[in-house]
Design a protein around this motif. Structure first.
Motif: not given
Length: 144
Positions: A36, A51, A55, A60, A109
């Motif tokens: 993360f 982001r 990904v 994450n 998400n």
């Protein structure tokens, strides 16, 4: 952290507020890729390219300051909860403005931390989230 991970004392390794250059340097020298990364992500600052890159790397993103960083004023823009679009959408669904902002991030998400959020707001968010769905028009408005 890798030692703790291998010893079974932690299940995940995370980074907080690293930029992409720093993430790249970490990835070059690590044996366990971070699971993360916490980034300041909210409706005013979605950080699309970061982001997307994270990904692709299998990392994450967790949004911090998902209701907007209280320490930062963003030019002429109102604080997120006072944004006219956010307030109109909240009124339309009969929910708290904070709930709209969290639902928007979940729609994308993005895992969210409720950092700097009062217990009253947490209660509203937990109650509101299952009660409404953002429409395509709402999403378009919030994306703008």
């Amino acid at each position: 952290m890798e030692t703790q991970f291998y010893a079974g004392r932690t299940r995940f390794i995370g980074l907080c507020h690293f930029n992409m250059d720093q993430v790249s340097r970490i990835l070059e020298g690590c044996n366990v890729k971070p699971h993360f990364i916490q980034l300041d992500v909210n409706a005013y600052s979605m950080r699309h390219s970061e982001r997307y890159s994270l990904v692709k790397l299998g990392i994450n993103v967790i949004a911090t300051y998902s209701l907007g960083n209280p320490d930062l004023q963003i030019d002429h823009k109102a604080r997120l909860r006072n944004n006219a679009s956010v307030r109109n959408i909240a009124r339309q669904h009969g929910v708290n403005a904070a709930s709209v902002l969290i639902k928007f991030l979940l729609y994308h998400n993005i895992i969210t931390l409720l950092k700097g959020v009062s217990m009253t707001d947490v209660g509203h968010i937990c109650t509101d989230l299952p009660r409404f769905t953002l429409t395509d028009e709402n999403i378009y408005s919030l994306n703008r």
